[in-house]
Motif scaffolding. Structure first.
Motif, PDB file in Angstrom:
ATOM      1  N   GLY A   1       0.847  -1.192   0.000  1.00 19.06           N
ATOM      2  CA  GLY A   1       0.000   0.000   0.000  1.00 19.06           C
ATOM      3  C   GLY A   1       0.882   1.242   0.000  1.00 19.06           C
ATOM      4  N   GLU A   2       0.722   2.086   1.009  1.00 17.83           N
ATOM      5  CA  GLU A   2       1.536   3.297   1.098  1.00 17.83           C
ATOM      6  C   GLU A   2       2.780   3.108   1.969  1.00 17.83           C
ATOM      7  OE1 GLU A   2      -0.843   6.595   2.269  1.00 17.83           O
ATOM      8  OE2 GLU A   2      -2.275   6.364   0.626  1.00 17.83           O
ATOM      9  N   ALA A   3       2.918   1.950   2.573  1.00 20.86           N
ATOM     10  CA  ALA A   3       4.077   1.684   3.433  1.00 20.86           C
ATOM     11  C   ALA A   3       5.279   1.245   2.589  1.00 20.86           C
ATOM     12  CB  ALA A   3       3.742   0.608   4.457  1.00 20.86           C
ATOM     13  N   ILE A   4       6.468   1.665   3.016  1.00 19.18           N
ATOM     14  CA  ILE A   4       7.710   1.330   2.325  1.00 19.18           C
ATOM     15  C   ILE A   4       8.725   0.819   3.345  1.00 19.18           C
ATOM     16  CG2 ILE A   4       9.640   2.225   0.954  1.00 19.18           C
ATOM     17  CD1 ILE A   4       7.781   4.447  -0.005  1.00 19.18           C
ATOM     18  N   LYS A   5       9.387  -0.274   3.008  1.00 16.36           N
ATOM     19  CA  LYS A   5      10.448  -0.812   3.855  1.00 16.36           C
ATOM     20  C   LYS A   5      11.630  -1.174   2.961  1.00 16.36           C
ATOM     21  CE  LYS A   5      11.392  -2.283   8.141  1.00 16.36           C
ATOM     22  NZ  LYS A   5      11.211  -1.474   9.365  1.00 16.36           N
ATOM     23  N   VAL A   6      12.825  -0.747   3.346  1.00 18.34           N
ATOM     24  CA  VAL A   6      14.016  -0.966   2.522  1.00 18.34           C
ATOM     25  C   VAL A   6      15.009  -1.849   3.267  1.00 18.34           C
ATOM     26  CG1 VAL A   6      15.820   0.136   1.129  1.00 18.34           C
ATOM     27  CG2 VAL A   6      13.698   1.374   1.632  1.00 18.34           C
ATOM     28  N   VAL A   7      15.547  -2.856   2.578  1.00 14.89           N
ATOM     29  CA  VAL A   7      16.612  -3.684   3.140  1.00 14.89           C
ATOM     30  C   VAL A   7      17.745  -3.795   2.127  1.00 14.89           C
ATOM     31  CG1 VAL A   7      15.065  -5.027   4.614  1.00 14.89           C
ATOM     32  CG2 VAL A   7      15.572  -5.834   2.309  1.00 14.89           C
ATOM     33  N   ARG A   8      18.944  -4.026   2.623  1.00 15.33           N
ATOM     34  CA  ARG A   8      20.107  -4.209   1.753  1.00 15.33           C
ATOM     35  C   ARG A   8      20.311  -5.686   1.480  1.00 15.33           C
ATOM     36  NH1 ARG A   8      21.532  -1.046   5.945  1.00 15.33           N
ATOM     37  NH2 ARG A   8      21.976   1.173   5.568  1.00 15.33           N
TER      38      ARG A   8
END
Length: 353
Positions: free
Chosen positions: A223-230
Protein backbone atom coordinates in the motif's frame (compact mmCIF):
# COMPACT_ATOMS: atom_id res chain seq x y z
CA UNK A 1 -46.88 -17.40 34.88
CA UNK A 2 -43.95 -17.32 37.34
CA UNK A 3 -42.36 -20.24 35.49
CA UNK A 4 -42.73 -18.38 32.22
CA UNK A 5 -41.07 -15.27 33.68
CA UNK A 6 -38.17 -17.35 35.04
CA UNK A 7 -37.69 -18.98 31.65
CA UNK A 8 -37.73 -15.54 30.07
CA UNK A 9 -35.02 -14.30 32.43
CA UNK A 10 -32.93 -17.39 31.68
CA UNK A 11 -33.26 -16.82 27.93
CA UNK A 12 -32.18 -13.19 28.34
CA UNK A 13 -29.18 -14.27 30.42
CA UNK A 14 -28.24 -16.85 27.75
CA UNK A 15 -28.44 -14.20 25.01
CA UNK A 16 -26.33 -11.77 27.04
CA UNK A 17 -23.67 -14.44 27.59
CA UNK A 18 -23.60 -15.27 23.86
CA UNK A 19 -23.27 -11.57 22.94
CA UNK A 20 -20.43 -11.22 25.43
CA UNK A 21 -18.61 -14.21 23.89
CA UNK A 22 -19.00 -12.78 20.37
CA UNK A 23 -17.81 -9.35 21.50
CA UNK A 24 -14.73 -10.82 23.14
CA UNK A 25 -14.02 -13.06 20.18
CA UNK A 26 -13.97 -10.19 17.71
CA UNK A 27 -12.35 -7.52 19.86
CA UNK A 28 -8.62 -6.81 20.07
CA UNK A 29 -7.17 -9.32 22.50
CA UNK A 30 -10.70 -10.13 23.71
CA UNK A 31 -10.52 -7.30 26.25
CA UNK A 32 -13.09 -4.82 24.98
CA UNK A 33 -16.81 -5.45 25.17
CA UNK A 34 -17.59 -3.70 21.89
CA UNK A 35 -17.77 -6.06 18.89
CA UNK A 36 -15.60 -5.02 15.95
CA UNK A 37 -16.16 -5.64 12.27
CA UNK A 38 -14.10 -8.59 11.09
CA UNK A 39 -12.17 -8.14 7.84
CA UNK A 40 -12.38 -11.45 5.96
CA UNK A 41 -9.43 -12.08 3.65
CA UNK A 42 -9.83 -14.94 1.20
CA UNK A 43 -6.44 -16.13 0.00
CA UNK A 44 -5.40 -18.21 -3.00
CA UNK A 45 -1.69 -18.96 -2.77
CA UNK A 46 0.62 -21.81 -3.63
CA UNK A 47 1.53 -24.10 -0.72
CA UNK A 48 5.04 -22.65 -0.71
CA UNK A 49 3.73 -19.08 -0.59
CA UNK A 50 1.21 -19.95 2.11
CA UNK A 51 3.97 -21.38 4.29
CA UNK A 52 6.33 -18.39 3.87
CA UNK A 53 3.65 -15.70 4.15
CA UNK A 54 1.00 -16.99 6.56
CA UNK A 55 3.34 -17.52 9.48
CA UNK A 56 1.87 -18.07 12.97
CA UNK A 57 2.92 -14.61 14.17
CA UNK A 58 1.06 -12.96 11.26
CA UNK A 59 -2.10 -15.02 11.81
CA UNK A 60 -2.08 -14.35 15.57
CA UNK A 61 -1.62 -10.61 15.11
CA UNK A 62 -4.32 -10.59 12.43
CA UNK A 63 -6.81 -12.30 14.75
CA UNK A 64 -6.13 -9.73 17.47
CA UNK A 65 -6.79 -6.94 14.98
CA UNK A 66 -10.02 -8.49 13.69
CA UNK A 67 -8.67 -9.96 10.45
CA UNK A 68 -9.65 -13.48 9.45
CA UNK A 69 -7.72 -15.38 6.76
CA UNK A 70 -9.83 -17.94 4.89
CA UNK A 71 -8.34 -20.33 2.34
CA UNK A 72 -10.07 -20.23 -1.06
CA UNK A 73 -10.95 -23.75 -2.22
CA UNK A 74 -9.57 -23.99 -5.75
CA UNK A 75 -11.77 -27.01 -6.42
CA UNK A 76 -14.97 -25.01 -5.94
CA UNK A 77 -16.30 -22.03 -7.93
CA UNK A 78 -14.99 -18.80 -6.42
CA UNK A 79 -18.39 -17.17 -6.88
CA UNK A 80 -19.86 -19.75 -4.45
CA UNK A 81 -17.39 -18.86 -1.70
CA UNK A 82 -17.17 -16.02 0.77
CA UNK A 83 -18.34 -13.45 1.50
CA UNK A 84 -14.90 -11.82 1.42
CA UNK A 85 -13.82 -8.25 2.02
CA UNK A 86 -10.45 -8.81 0.34
CA UNK A 87 -9.11 -11.47 -2.01
CA UNK A 88 -5.36 -11.99 -1.77
CA UNK A 89 -3.83 -14.12 -4.49
CA UNK A 90 -0.72 -15.25 -6.28
CA UNK A 91 -1.63 -18.00 -8.68
CA UNK A 92 -0.76 -18.19 -12.36
CA UNK A 93 -2.53 -19.26 -15.52
CA UNK A 94 -5.17 -17.88 -17.87
CA UNK A 95 -7.96 -19.88 -16.24
CA UNK A 96 -7.29 -18.34 -12.82
CA UNK A 97 -7.09 -14.83 -14.30
CA UNK A 98 -10.50 -15.34 -15.92
CA UNK A 99 -11.98 -16.67 -12.67
CA UNK A 100 -10.76 -13.55 -10.86
CA UNK A 101 -12.06 -11.21 -13.55
CA UNK A 102 -15.51 -12.86 -13.39
CA UNK A 103 -15.44 -12.53 -9.61
CA UNK A 104 -14.48 -8.83 -9.78
CA UNK A 105 -17.36 -8.18 -12.15
CA UNK A 106 -19.80 -9.94 -9.85
CA UNK A 107 -18.39 -8.42 -6.64
CA UNK A 108 -17.07 -4.91 -7.32
CA UNK A 109 -17.28 -4.21 -3.56
CA UNK A 110 -14.47 -6.73 -2.87
CA UNK A 111 -10.85 -5.55 -3.02
CA UNK A 112 -8.77 -7.90 -5.18
CA UNK A 113 -5.04 -7.72 -4.46
CA UNK A 114 -4.07 -7.16 -7.16
CA UNK A 115 -5.85 -6.91 -10.56
CA UNK A 116 -4.75 -9.83 -12.80
CA UNK A 117 -3.97 -7.64 -15.84
CA UNK A 118 -1.73 -5.36 -13.77
CA UNK A 119 0.16 -8.36 -12.41
CA UNK A 120 0.60 -9.79 -15.89
CA UNK A 121 2.28 -6.54 -16.97
CA UNK A 122 5.17 -6.99 -14.52
CA UNK A 123 5.54 -10.69 -15.30
CA UNK A 124 7.01 -9.77 -18.68
CA UNK A 125 10.42 -8.13 -18.51
CA UNK A 126 9.89 -6.50 -21.90
CA UNK A 127 7.31 -4.20 -20.27
CA UNK A 128 8.15 -4.51 -16.56
CA UNK A 129 10.41 -1.44 -16.34
CA UNK A 130 8.70 0.69 -18.98
CA UNK A 131 6.79 2.77 -16.44
CA UNK A 132 10.02 3.54 -14.58
CA UNK A 133 11.66 4.61 -17.83
CA UNK A 134 8.65 6.77 -18.79
CA UNK A 135 8.67 8.37 -15.35
CA UNK A 136 12.32 9.43 -15.76
CA UNK A 137 12.34 10.58 -12.14
CA UNK A 138 14.78 13.34 -11.28
CA UNK A 139 14.72 15.77 -8.38
CA UNK A 140 16.96 17.26 -5.71
CA UNK A 141 17.30 13.84 -4.04
CA UNK A 142 18.56 12.00 -7.11
CA UNK A 143 17.62 10.36 -10.39
CA UNK A 144 15.93 7.01 -11.03
CA UNK A 145 16.18 5.26 -14.36
CA UNK A 146 16.56 1.78 -15.85
CA UNK A 147 19.60 0.14 -17.43
CA UNK A 148 19.67 0.11 -21.21
CA UNK A 149 18.13 -3.18 -22.31
CA UNK A 150 17.31 -5.32 -25.33
CA UNK A 151 14.71 -8.07 -25.83
CA UNK A 152 15.77 -11.22 -27.71
CA UNK A 153 12.92 -13.59 -28.51
CA UNK A 154 14.67 -16.17 -30.73
CA UNK A 155 17.80 -17.12 -32.69
CA UNK A 156 20.75 -16.84 -30.28
CA UNK A 157 23.16 -16.59 -33.23
CA UNK A 158 21.78 -13.11 -33.99
CA UNK A 159 22.41 -11.76 -30.48
CA UNK A 160 25.89 -10.25 -31.11
CA UNK A 161 24.62 -8.27 -34.11
CA UNK A 162 21.50 -7.15 -32.24
CA UNK A 163 23.66 -5.98 -29.33
CA UNK A 164 25.87 -4.00 -31.71
CA UNK A 165 22.88 -2.35 -33.36
CA UNK A 166 21.39 -1.38 -30.00
CA UNK A 167 24.70 0.02 -28.80
CA UNK A 168 24.76 -2.02 -25.59
CA UNK A 169 28.07 -2.15 -23.72
CA UNK A 170 29.49 -5.35 -22.23
CA UNK A 171 29.21 -7.01 -19.75
CA UNK A 172 25.52 -7.78 -20.08
CA UNK A 173 23.08 -9.33 -17.63
CA UNK A 174 20.74 -11.88 -19.21
CA UNK A 175 17.37 -12.61 -17.60
CA UNK A 176 14.47 -14.84 -18.74
CA UNK A 177 11.81 -12.80 -20.52
CA UNK A 178 8.87 -14.14 -18.50
CA UNK A 179 8.64 -14.26 -14.71
CA UNK A 180 6.47 -17.27 -13.91
CA UNK A 181 7.23 -17.85 -10.24
CA UNK A 182 9.79 -20.60 -10.82
CA UNK A 183 13.37 -20.39 -9.57
CA UNK A 184 14.60 -20.56 -13.16
CA UNK A 185 12.76 -17.36 -14.10
CA UNK A 186 14.86 -15.51 -11.50
CA UNK A 187 18.23 -16.87 -12.62
CA UNK A 188 20.79 -14.46 -14.03
CA UNK A 189 23.66 -14.85 -16.46
CA UNK A 190 26.55 -12.43 -16.93
CA UNK A 191 28.06 -12.38 -20.43
CA UNK A 192 31.57 -10.91 -20.75
CA UNK A 193 32.23 -11.09 -24.48
CA UNK A 194 30.46 -10.96 -27.85
CA UNK A 195 31.14 -14.57 -28.77
CA UNK A 196 29.60 -15.90 -25.56
CA UNK A 197 26.31 -14.11 -26.29
CA UNK A 198 25.49 -16.94 -28.71
CA UNK A 199 25.39 -19.35 -25.77
CA UNK A 200 22.40 -17.60 -24.22
CA UNK A 201 18.92 -19.10 -24.44
CA UNK A 202 16.10 -16.83 -25.71
CA UNK A 203 13.53 -15.59 -25.00
CA UNK A 204 15.41 -13.21 -22.70
CA UNK A 205 16.21 -9.63 -21.79
CA UNK A 206 19.73 -8.25 -21.91
CA UNK A 207 20.56 -5.39 -19.55
CA UNK A 208 23.75 -3.39 -19.39
CA UNK A 209 25.54 -4.26 -16.16
CA UNK A 210 25.95 -1.23 -13.90
CA UNK A 211 28.67 -1.38 -11.24
CA UNK A 212 26.94 -0.82 -7.89
CA UNK A 213 29.34 -1.84 -5.15
CA UNK A 214 27.90 -5.35 -4.91
CA UNK A 215 24.83 -4.17 -2.98
CA UNK A 216 21.22 -3.71 -4.05
CA UNK A 217 18.27 -2.27 -2.19
CA UNK A 218 15.04 -4.23 -1.98
CA UNK A 219 12.24 -1.72 -1.60
CA UNK A 220 9.13 -3.49 -0.29
CA UNK A 221 5.83 -1.70 -0.93
CA UNK A 222 2.62 -2.58 0.91
CA UNK A 223 0.00 0.00 0.00
CA UNK A 224 1.54 3.30 1.10
CA UNK A 225 4.08 1.68 3.43
CA UNK A 226 7.71 1.33 2.33
CA UNK A 227 10.45 -0.81 3.85
CA UNK A 228 14.02 -0.97 2.52
CA UNK A 229 16.61 -3.68 3.14
CA UNK A 230 20.11 -4.21 1.75
CA UNK A 231 21.07 -7.38 -0.12
CA UNK A 232 24.39 -8.52 -1.51
CA UNK A 233 24.42 -8.56 -5.28
CA UNK A 234 26.86 -9.30 -8.12
CA UNK A 235 30.30 -7.76 -7.55
CA UNK A 236 31.60 -4.90 -9.67
CA UNK A 237 33.40 -5.75 -12.91
CA UNK A 238 36.65 -3.86 -13.48
CA UNK A 239 38.00 -2.95 -16.91
CA UNK A 240 40.86 -5.38 -16.37
CA UNK A 241 38.45 -8.22 -15.57
CA UNK A 242 36.41 -7.39 -18.63
CA UNK A 243 39.49 -7.51 -20.88
CA UNK A 244 40.76 -10.80 -19.45
CA UNK A 245 37.49 -12.68 -18.84
CA UNK A 246 35.33 -14.53 -21.33
CA UNK A 247 32.25 -16.71 -21.24
CA UNK A 248 28.84 -16.70 -19.59
CA UNK A 249 28.60 -16.99 -15.82
CA UNK A 250 25.30 -18.21 -14.43
CA UNK A 251 23.92 -17.23 -11.03
CA UNK A 252 20.88 -18.41 -9.07
CA UNK A 253 18.52 -15.81 -7.64
CA UNK A 254 20.94 -13.19 -6.30
CA UNK A 255 18.96 -11.15 -3.76
CA UNK A 256 17.94 -13.94 -1.37
CA UNK A 257 17.44 -13.71 2.37
CA UNK A 258 20.76 -15.47 3.08
CA UNK A 259 22.55 -12.61 1.32
CA UNK A 260 21.42 -9.88 3.72
CA UNK A 261 23.85 -6.98 3.83
CA UNK A 262 22.15 -4.96 6.58
CA UNK A 263 24.72 -5.88 9.23
CA UNK A 264 27.78 -6.05 6.98
CA UNK A 265 30.76 -3.71 7.27
CA UNK A 266 30.29 -1.76 4.05
CA UNK A 267 31.67 1.39 2.52
CA UNK A 268 29.25 4.12 3.73
CA UNK A 269 28.87 5.38 0.16
CA UNK A 270 27.70 1.90 -0.87
CA UNK A 271 25.59 1.15 2.20
CA UNK A 272 23.68 4.44 2.44
CA UNK A 273 20.00 3.85 1.70
CA UNK A 274 18.34 5.82 -1.11
CA UNK A 275 16.76 9.08 0.14
CA UNK A 276 13.35 8.47 1.67
CA UNK A 277 11.59 11.32 -0.22
CA UNK A 278 12.87 9.90 -3.52
CA UNK A 279 11.56 6.42 -2.71
CA UNK A 280 8.20 7.75 -1.55
CA UNK A 281 7.72 9.67 -4.79
CA UNK A 282 8.83 6.67 -6.87
CA UNK A 283 6.52 4.29 -5.00
CA UNK A 284 3.57 6.66 -5.24
CA UNK A 285 4.00 7.09 -9.01
CA UNK A 286 4.48 3.36 -9.64
CA UNK A 287 1.46 2.39 -7.55
CA UNK A 288 -0.61 4.64 -9.77
CA UNK A 289 1.00 3.66 -13.09
CA UNK A 290 1.24 -0.08 -12.43
CA UNK A 291 -2.10 -0.37 -10.63
CA UNK A 292 -0.43 -2.53 -7.96
CA UNK A 293 -0.30 -2.24 -4.17
CA UNK A 294 1.84 -5.27 -3.33
CA UNK A 295 5.26 -5.31 -4.99
CA UNK A 296 8.92 -4.64 -4.50
CA UNK A 297 11.65 -2.92 -6.46
CA UNK A 298 15.25 -4.05 -6.83
CA UNK A 299 17.23 -0.81 -6.92
CA UNK A 300 20.97 -0.22 -7.33
CA UNK A 301 23.10 2.92 -6.93
CA UNK A 302 25.70 3.43 -9.66
CA UNK A 303 29.06 3.00 -7.95
CA UNK A 304 30.92 6.27 -7.49
CA UNK A 305 27.78 8.41 -7.65
CA UNK A 306 25.85 9.69 -4.62
CA UNK A 307 22.38 9.73 -6.12
CA UNK A 308 22.08 7.96 -9.49
CA UNK A 309 19.79 4.95 -9.07
CA UNK A 310 18.48 2.23 -11.37
CA UNK A 311 15.48 -0.06 -10.99
CA UNK A 312 16.55 -3.44 -12.32
CA UNK A 313 13.55 -5.62 -11.40
CA UNK A 314 9.97 -5.44 -10.10
CA UNK A 315 8.30 -8.35 -8.31
CA UNK A 316 4.61 -8.74 -7.53
CA UNK A 317 3.71 -10.01 -4.03
CA UNK A 318 7.35 -10.74 -3.11
CA UNK A 319 8.63 -12.71 -0.12
CA UNK A 320 7.23 -10.42 2.58
CA UNK A 321 8.20 -13.00 5.20
CA UNK A 322 11.79 -11.79 4.72
CA UNK A 323 10.81 -8.17 5.36
CA UNK A 324 11.39 -6.92 8.92
CA UNK A 325 8.13 -6.24 10.82
CA UNK A 326 6.05 -7.44 7.90
CA UNK A 327 3.33 -8.75 10.22
CA UNK A 328 2.50 -5.28 11.58
CA UNK A 329 2.83 -3.52 8.23
CA UNK A 330 0.66 -6.04 6.39
CA UNK A 331 -2.10 -6.29 8.98
CA UNK A 332 -2.32 -2.48 9.24
CA UNK A 333 -2.66 -2.36 5.45
CA UNK A 334 -5.44 -4.98 5.36
CA UNK A 335 -7.23 -3.26 8.21
CA UNK A 336 -7.13 0.10 6.41
CA UNK A 337 -8.65 -1.51 3.30
CA UNK A 338 -11.40 -3.06 5.37
CA UNK A 339 -12.18 0.19 7.17
CA UNK A 340 -12.27 2.11 3.90
CA UNK A 341 -14.72 -0.44 2.52
CA UNK A 342 -17.08 -0.15 5.51
CA UNK A 343 -17.00 3.65 5.32
CA UNK A 344 -17.94 3.57 1.64
CA UNK A 345 -20.71 1.01 2.16
CA UNK A 346 -24.10 2.73 1.79
CA UNK A 347 -26.21 2.95 4.92
CA UNK A 348 -29.25 0.71 5.06
CA UNK A 349 -32.55 2.60 4.74
CA UNK A 350 -34.48 2.97 8.00
CA UNK A 351 -37.75 1.04 7.92
CA UNK A 352 -40.75 2.99 9.09
CA UNK A 353 -42.88 1.32 11.78
Amino acid sequence: MRLKEENGYKEEEEEEREEDVVAKKYSIGGRFPQPMKVVVVGYALTSKKTKSFLQPKLEGLARNKGILFVAIDQNRPLLDQGPFDIVLHKLSGKEWRQILEDYRQAHPEVTVLDPPDAIQHVHNRQFMLQDVADLNLSDAYGTVGVPKQLVIKKDPSSIPDEVDKAGLILPLVAKPLVVDGTAKSHELSLAYDQYSLRKLEPPLVLQEFVNHGGVLFKVYIVGEAIKVVRRFSLPDVTKRELSTSAGVFRFPRVSCAAASADDADLDPMVAELPPRPLLERLARELRRRLGLRLFNLDIIREHGTPNRFYVIDINYFPGYGKMPEYEHIFTDFLLSLGQTKYKKRPAKPVEEP
